[in-house]
Every structure is written in structure tokens, then in C-alpha cells.
Design an enzyme around this catalytic site. Structure first.
Site, short mmCIF file in Angstrom:
data_model
loop_
_atom_site.label_atom_id
_atom_site.label_comp_id
_atom_site.label_asym_id
_atom_site.label_seq_id
_atom_site.Cartn_x
_atom_site.Cartn_y
_atom_site.Cartn_z
CB ALA A 26 -1.15 0.13 1.34
CB ALA A 27 3.22 2.73 2.42
CB SER A 56 -0.80 -2.91 -5.10
OG SER A 56 -0.16 -1.92 -5.33
CB CYS A 60 -8.34 -5.02 4.27
SG CYS A 60 -7.07 -3.86 4.43
CG ASP A 301 0.89 -0.97 8.73
OD1 ASP A 301 -0.05 -0.03 8.54
OD2 ASP A 301 0.42 -2.12 8.67
CG ASN A 323 -3.73 2.79 -0.17
OD1 ASN A 323 -3.11 2.66 -1.17
ND2 ASN A 323 -4.32 1.83 0.58
CE1 TYR A 444 -37.04 8.93 8.27
CE2 TYR A 444 -38.33 10.72 7.28
CZ TYR A 444 -38.30 9.42 8.00
OH TYR A 444 -39.47 8.78 8.21
NE ARG A 460 -32.99 17.27 18.43
CZ ARG A 460 -33.93 17.19 17.84
NH1 ARG A 460 -35.16 16.52 18.59
NH2 ARG A 460 -34.12 17.69 16.73
C1 LIG Z 1 -5.88 -9.59 7.94
C2 LIG Z 1 -5.83 -7.85 7.97
C3 LIG Z 1 -7.04 -7.49 7.77
C4 LIG Z 1 -6.81 -6.07 7.60
N1 LIG Z 1 -7.89 -5.24 7.64
C5 LIG Z 1 -7.73 -3.90 7.45
C6 LIG Z 1 -9.05 -3.15 7.03
O1 LIG Z 1 -10.10 -3.69 7.00
N2 LIG Z 1 -8.94 -1.64 7.04
C7 LIG Z 1 -7.57 -1.29 7.07
O2 LIG Z 1 -7.25 0.06 6.82
N3 LIG Z 1 -6.60 -1.90 7.31
C8 LIG Z 1 -6.82 -3.27 7.51
N4 LIG Z 1 -5.32 -4.01 7.22
C9 LIG Z 1 -4.37 -3.41 7.69
C10 LIG Z 1 -3.59 -2.83 6.33
O3 LIG Z 1 -3.62 -3.99 5.57
C11 LIG Z 1 -2.18 -2.45 6.45
O4 LIG Z 1 -2.16 -1.53 7.26
C12 LIG Z 1 -1.49 -2.00 5.25
O5 LIG Z 1 -1.33 -3.27 4.24
C13 LIG Z 1 -0.19 -1.52 5.58
O6 LIG Z 1 0.38 -1.02 4.34
P1 LIG Z 1 1.96 -0.87 4.18
O7 LIG Z 1 2.30 -0.85 2.77
O8 LIG Z 1 2.43 0.08 5.52
O9 LIG Z 1 2.60 -2.19 4.82
P2 LIG Z 1 2.37 -3.64 4.28
O10 LIG Z 1 0.85 -3.85 3.51
O11 LIG Z 1 2.92 -4.82 5.31
O12 LIG Z 1 3.52 -3.97 3.10
C14 LIG Z 1 4.81 -3.92 3.41
C15 LIG Z 1 5.60 -4.61 2.22
O13 LIG Z 1 6.89 -4.51 2.44
C16 LIG Z 1 7.61 -6.02 2.17
N5 LIG Z 1 8.86 -5.64 2.67
C17 LIG Z 1 9.07 -5.82 4.15
N6 LIG Z 1 10.31 -5.75 4.28
C18 LIG Z 1 10.98 -5.57 3.34
C19 LIG Z 1 12.49 -5.63 2.71
N7 LIG Z 1 13.40 -5.74 3.69
N8 LIG Z 1 12.67 -5.58 1.63
C20 LIG Z 1 11.69 -6.07 0.59
N9 LIG Z 1 10.55 -5.96 1.00
C21 LIG Z 1 10.15 -5.63 2.10
C22 LIG Z 1 6.58 -6.96 2.93
O14 LIG Z 1 6.86 -8.17 2.28
C23 LIG Z 1 5.17 -6.24 2.52
O15 LIG Z 1 4.84 -6.63 1.20
C24 LIG Z 1 -5.67 -5.52 7.42
C25 LIG Z 1 -4.48 -6.09 7.77
C26 LIG Z 1 -4.55 -7.72 7.88
C27 LIG Z 1 -3.42 -8.56 8.07
#
Ligand SMILES: Cc1cc2nc3c(=O)[nH]c(=O)nc-3n(C[C@H](O)[C@H](O)[C@H](O)COP(=O)(O)OP(=O)(O)OC[C@H]3O[C@@H](n4cnc5c(N)ncnc54)[C@H](O)[C@@H]3O)c2cc1C
Length: 465
Positions: A26-27, A56, A60, A301, A323, A444, A460
Site C-alpha cells: 500500500a504505502a 499492491s 484487508c 505501518d 495509502n 432521512y 442532541r
Molecule cells: C487480516 C488483515 C486485515 C486487515 N484489514 C484492514 C481493514 O479492514 N482496514 C484497514 O485500513 N487496514 C486493514 N489491515 C491493515 C492493512 O493491511 C495495512 O495497514 C496495510 O497493508 C499497510 O500497508 P504498508 O504498505 O504500510 O505495509 P504492508 O502492507 O505490510 O507492506 C509492506 C511490504 O513490504 C515488504 N517488505 C518488508 N520488508 C522488506 C524488505 N526488507 N525488503 C523488501 N520488501 C520488504 C513486505 O513483504 C510487504 O509486502 C488489515 C491487515 C490484515 C493483516
């Protein structure tokens, strides 16, 4: 290092800058995509490193993959590596791990996960988006067959395969955060007997006790056994290595499958080892432009963010923040100017037909922050009482006693309840009082709400308190 950077408006660049992104979800990919929108490939070369097998993807969606509402992993992927390459000229290197960062030399050391081959990659701009690590309890037996994490798409697929092929009868879910309750729901719907074992007194600890009790009661009514105040002490396996039961402080719980839903902590190790500052919550410290320092950015995260009400830095692992923060970083990398405005702790989830929403501060957080607040709880219905499908909804507001300013809101109720939290989130964002909210022009019609929506009724009542 590269020299002057051109822009679309400013003619051809003298040198192509190099952006390296660590983490392809995501990020990281939001940052890469946004930077690409602003700068062409002849202005910015983008290389993204992802140690896993997907880019990507929607973690969730994992509970719904397990539950069978989603059929394939592919449906949870919004853009593949080849799409990034062909549409956006982003060089995504899969199964490639960043092993260290040398900020003085502006280099990332990388290792191919499968071959072990190592190399270095120079950068002018670095984006760290390494996400979070799932928490694992420090207890014996975690290596038993049938114990699953729930952090990656592989985890999700493995749990689904186990549920479909091995036909377990009893599941124990460790942890009662939103991932724990979502996993409990889908495993129950798959026909398993489900026990949720918590260290906390109630599920969804970010809710006030009275609202958490409603969730706990709803889970129990569905047939989920909820074991509270009972930290896990061990996992026992049968002679074939398969999980047999989970032992917690108050008892033993038979299990054919165990799901670890204990939450996450920021994965900031790479940045920390490179000398970047890490906050008390364990996340990388970034400024409002998502910069750790000049030319080094981080989002999602693995970082800390600022709570708009307390001004304190904290880690909240949510895809919605990852995101948005990634996009902010991408704008700044691309030569623009954007800032992340902070968070309110808004979140929603559901367990069965019970929907849950929260925003702002809970009663405990209000006390810790030193506010003096009053609380108001109203029981109402999601639709006009006479309209089919009307379900009960409990709405709780917390407002500052002296000023009437909203500080927090929580909702627990039937279908149609949870998204109402966004009205309160918008009110909090704009520092509105409960009297302001009570006067807002909300919609409503009988299929959607009573004449006065629960959002209005509660505000209210709070304004009169
Ligand atoms: C089961 C579940 C349900 C969720 N439901 C929700 C929801 O309903 N609503 C919501 O807002 N959020 C939800 N989340 C949280 C959301 O998925 C995360 O907050 C989001 O994915 C964070 O994005 P990110 O890019 O920061 O990290 P991540 O998605 O963790 O991506 C980090 C990526 O970096 C890669 N990486 C790490 N270290 C290295 C390295 N040294 N070299 C190369 N690659 C590396 C990892 O493999 C990973 O793919 C949920 C999470 C889970 C697990």
C-alpha cells in the site's frame, strides 16, 4: 548523486534521479505511483523491492478469502508487477529483499530471496514502506502444524486450504482485535466451532467497556466462545505434530487449527539500523511530509503518525493511512508539496451482523490525555422502526465538558450502523461541538434511518447533558 531535476513544465532534466522503494504494498506502491504521475521515466527511475510474491495486495481481504466470499488470491491484487512495469515504467523486483541501507553512500544492499544473490542499488531518493510484523506470543508450541499467522496472502491462502482440505472442526483464534473477530466470524461461517482467547477483559479493546460488552455479547449469541482475561501460555501438539489444544491462564481449549490474530508492531528495523529515528511506539519518525530526513521518506505501518486530538505520535496499522501517506510521500518525491494531516483513530469492522465503528478518543484515552469529558449513550434503530430490517444500534459520544467539543464516538449495531461513524469523524476533523452535530442537515428516509438519525439523536442528547 544526480544533479538538477527537470519537471514536465520545466523541460528535459539534466540527470535522471533514482528512487528506490522498499516494500511493494500500500504505502510503497502508492508513493511510487504518485511520483510517477508527477515525473516521467526520463526524469525519475523507479525501482521497487518486494521480498514477497505480490504487489499492491489487500491484506484487508484475507478474512474474506478464508471465508470464501472471495474466491482467489488474484482478486485481492489491485496491480501486478507486470502492470507496474508496462503501465508506469516502475521496475518492480519481486522476491528481492533490502538487507541494509547505507545512507552515507546512498545505497541499499539487496538479496534475491531464492538464489541468495546479493547486490547494491544506489538511490537519490529512498522510500521505506516495510509495513508491520505480526506479534507472536512467546509461548511453546507455535511451530505445531495447524498454527497460522494472518498477515500475508500466503497465510490467508494456507488457512483457507487447511479449512477446505483438512476439514478441522475446532478453531482457536488468539487475539480479539479487529483481525481476530473477523477471522472468528469467517471460521464460524465455515462451520467450525470457534473459541476466541484474549488477554484483555473484552474484544476490541479500543472500545469503551460498555460498547465492548455489546460486541462480546453479539459474538456469544452467534456461537463464538469468548475466553477473556486469559493470556495464552502454550500450544500443545499431538504425536503427529498437529496442533491439539491451546492452553491459556484459565484453561485448555481443544483446537484443530489456531489463528494468531494478536496485532502487529511496526517493522522499522532496516531504518533503525541505518540510523533513522524511531519513536516510542517502534515506528520510524517522519515529519508531516513523510520525510525521515532529506531524500529519505517513509510511510504506512512502519512509521509513527500524529493523533490530531492529542498531538501525540503513535502507530496505527491501517491500510487507509498507508495509502494516503504513501501518496503524500510520492507527491513530495515528485517535486510537489503535500502534508499528512494526522489521524483520528477511525476504524470499522464487523462480526456477523454486528457492525462496529469508532473514531477519536475512548474514555481511557480521554483520561490519559487530561480532558474532562461527559459521555452519552443512545439506543436507537438503523431504519424507521416500522421498516423491515430495522436493527438496533447503540451510539456513544464523548464530549469535552466545558466546550461541548466532540472528542470521540463509538457505534455498535446491526447492518447499516458502522459507516455512520464517518459523520462523527468528519465532525471531529472540523472540531465541531455536539450541538453543531445535532443541527447538521443529515438525510432521512424510512429505509435508511428513523426520522432523526441515531447520529443526530445522540448528539442532541449530549448537547443537553
Ligand atoms: C487480516 C488483515 C486485515 C486487515 N484489514 C484492514 C481493514 O479492514 N482496514 C484497514 O485500513 N487496514 C486493514 N489491515 C491493515 C492493512 O493491511 C495495512 O495497514 C496495510 O497493508 C499497510 O500497508 P504498508 O504498505 O504500510 O505495509 P504492508 O502492507 O505490510 O507492506 C509492506 C511490504 O513490504 C515488504 N517488505 C518488508 N520488508 C522488506 C524488505 N526488507 N525488503 C523488501 N520488501 C520488504 C513486505 O513483504 C510487504 O509486502 C488489515 C491487515 C490484515 C493483516
Amino acid at each position: 548523486m544526480s544533479s538538477a531535476r527537470g519537471s514536465k513544465a520545466g523541460g528535459r532534466p539534466v540527470t535522471v534521479e533514482r528512487l528506490v522503494v522498499i516494500g511493494g504494498d500500500a504505502a510503497g506502491m502508492s508513493a511510487a505511483s504518485q511520483a510517477r504521475r508527477l515525473l516521467d521515466p526520463d526524469e525519475l527511475e523507479i525501482t521497487a523491492l518486494e521480498r514477497g510474491g505480490w504487489t499492491s495486495y489487500s491484506a484487508c481481504g484475507i478474512p474474506y478469502l478464508v471465508g470464501g466470499l472471495v474466491d482467489t488470491v488474484d482478486e485481492l491484487i489491485s496491480r501486478t508487477p507486470s502492470e507496474f512495469r508496462s503501465r508506469q515504467h516502475i521496475d518492480v523486483r519481486m522476491r528481492t529483499e533490502a538487507t541494509s541501507i547505507d545512507l552515507d553512500r546512498a545505497e541499499v544492499s539487496i538479496r534475491r530471496v531464492e538464489s541468495g544473490e546479493e547486490a547494491t542499488l544506489g538511490f537519490d531518493q529512498l522510500m521505506i514502506a516495510t509495513g508491520a510484523r505480526p506479534l507472536r506470543p512467546d509461548v511453546p508450541g507455535l511451530d505445531a502444524t495447524g498454527v497460522y499467522g494472518v498477515a500475508t496472502l500466503d497465510d490467508g491462502w494456507n488457512i483457507r486450504r487447511a479449512v477446505v482440505e483438512d476439514k478441522p472442526r475446532r478453531a482457536v483464534v488468539l487475539g480479539g482485535g479487529y483481525i481476530g473477530v473477523e477471522m472468528a466470524e469467517v471460521l464460524l461461517e465455515r462451520g467450525l466451532d470457534v473459541t476466541v482467547v484474549l488477554a484483555d477483559p473484552l474484544p476490541l479493546a479500543l472500545l469503551d467497556e460498555d460498547m465492548g460488552e455489546r460486541v462480546c455479547a453479539a459474538m456469544t449469541r452467534m456461537g463464538i466462545e469468548v475466553v477473556t482475561c486469559s493470556p495464552v501460555t502454550g500450544i500443545e501438539a499431538a504425536s503427529d505434530g498437529g496442533v491439539r489444544r491451546v492452553v491459556s491462564e484459565t484453561g485448555a481449549h481443544d483446537a484443530d487449527i489456531v489463528v494468531l490474530g494478536l496485532g502487529v508492531k511496526p517493522d522499522a528495523d532496516l531504518g533503525r539500523a541505518a540510523g533513522l529515528a524511531v519513536g516510542d511506539s517502534g515506528g520510524l519518525i517522519v515529519d508531516e511530509r513523510q520525510a525521515c530526513r532529506d531524500g529519505v521518506w517513509a510511510a504506512g505501518d512502519c512509521t509513527e503518525t500524529v493523533h490530531r486530538l492529542t498531538g501525540k505520535r503513535l502507530s496505527i496499522a491501517l491500510g487507509t493511512h498507508a495509502n494516503k501517506q504513501g501518496r503524500i510521500a510520492g507527491t513530495n518525491i515528485g517535486g510537489g508539496m503535500a502534508t499528512f494531516p494526522g489521524v483520528l483513530g477511525t476504524a470499522i469492522t464487523k462480526v456477523g451482523k454486528t457492525e462496529i465503528g469508532r473514531t477519536g478518543l475512548s474514555s481511557r484515552e480521554i483520561e490519559q490525555a487530561g480532558f474532562v469529558a461527559d459521555s452519552t449513550v443512545v439506543e436507537s434503530t438503523t431504519r424507521a422502526g416500522y421498516y423491515p430490517g430495522a436493527a438496533s444500534i447503540a451510539t456513544k459520544l464523548l464530549h469535552e465538558r466545558d466546550t461541548g467539543r466532540l472528542l470521540g464516538a463509538q457505534i455498535v449495531g446491526g447492518p447499516g450502523s458502522a459507516k455512520r461513524i464517518d459523520v462523527y469523524a468528519a465532525a471531529l476533523w472540523n472540531e465541531m461541538t455536539v450541538a453543531d452535530i445535532a443541527g447538521m442537515d443529515l438525510s432521512y428516509a424510512p429505509p435508511f434511518s428513523p426520522t432523526l438519525d441515531p447520529v443526530t439523536i445522540t448528539a442532541r442528547k449530549a448537547a443537553r447533558a
